[in-house]
Design a protein around this motif. Sequence first.
Motif, short mmCIF file in Angstrom:
data_model
loop_
_atom_site.label_atom_id
_atom_site.label_comp_id
_atom_site.label_asym_id
_atom_site.label_seq_id
_atom_site.Cartn_x
_atom_site.Cartn_y
_atom_site.Cartn_z
N UNK A 10 9.78 -8.26 -0.18
CA UNK A 10 9.04 -7.19 0.51
C UNK A 10 7.89 -6.70 -0.36
N UNK A 11 8.15 -6.59 -1.66
CA UNK A 11 7.10 -6.12 -2.58
C UNK A 11 5.94 -7.11 -2.67
N UNK A 12 6.19 -8.37 -2.37
CA UNK A 12 5.14 -9.39 -2.44
C UNK A 12 4.25 -9.41 -1.19
N UNK A 13 4.68 -8.74 -0.14
CA UNK A 13 3.90 -8.74 1.09
C UNK A 13 2.58 -8.00 0.90
N UNK A 14 1.55 -8.41 1.62
CA UNK A 14 0.27 -7.68 1.53
C UNK A 14 0.42 -6.25 2.06
N UNK A 15 -0.43 -5.36 1.58
CA UNK A 15 -0.40 -3.98 2.06
C UNK A 15 -0.74 -3.96 3.55
N UNK A 16 0.09 -3.27 4.31
CA UNK A 16 -0.09 -3.26 5.77
C UNK A 16 -1.01 -2.12 6.21
N UNK A 17 -1.55 -2.28 7.39
CA UNK A 17 -2.37 -1.22 7.97
C UNK A 17 -1.48 -0.01 8.27
N UNK A 18 -2.12 1.15 8.39
CA UNK A 18 -1.37 2.39 8.59
C UNK A 18 -0.49 2.35 9.83
N UNK A 19 -1.00 1.77 10.92
CA UNK A 19 -0.24 1.77 12.17
C UNK A 19 1.05 0.95 12.04
#
Length: 213
Positions: A10-19
């Motif tokens: 999970x920590x490796x995932x790209x930063x997600x958009x706010x929504x």
Amino acid sequence: MEGQLATYLTKLLPIQEDWVMEMEKEAKKENVPIMDPVSMDFIMLLIKLTKPKRILEIGTAIGYSALRMVEAYPKVSIVTIERDNARYEKAVQHIKQQNKTGNITVVHGDALEKIEAMAAKKESFDLIFIDAAKGQYKRFFELASPMLENGGLILSDNVLFKGYVVHPEEAHSRHKKMVERIQNYNDWLTKHPDYTTSIVPIGDGVAISLKNW
């Protein structure tokens, strides 16, 4: 170890958009089952690879996975079915907020009935995503399969059911019948003559079934 691996991935995932993060928080707060971020990322990669024109999703919940699939491939058209009225309303609301009503059609009603009606109209899809009542997976698959184009994929989520498929004796008594049904589904699915299936132990288990040409 399994929980630690999930946290690591999970920590490796790209930063997600706010929504995306807001929907994940909402689902957690209201105890709505949505796909975990790592599994969702995997599904999105499959969609980017295959570029399906039309997707049938069985089990909308609050619209999270449908919106993420559009995020993966903005040209896709999705028909998604939800029986629960409150979740249906939430999904419609979220889809409108993200201006994706042109991509996603939410159908309210019993999935078995709606799939039968679609099949009768000879609708076709390039990808089918099953993420609804686990006890009905086999029936969903059988009804939806004729609408899938050759070379298309059927994805089934939660096919490892918290690992109980391996240790059914550890499941709560109310879940034992469900575990048995999922075990039977996995066995049937992996032996299906018209499909090549691989079960990936990501999240709660995702079965990828390729319809043979």
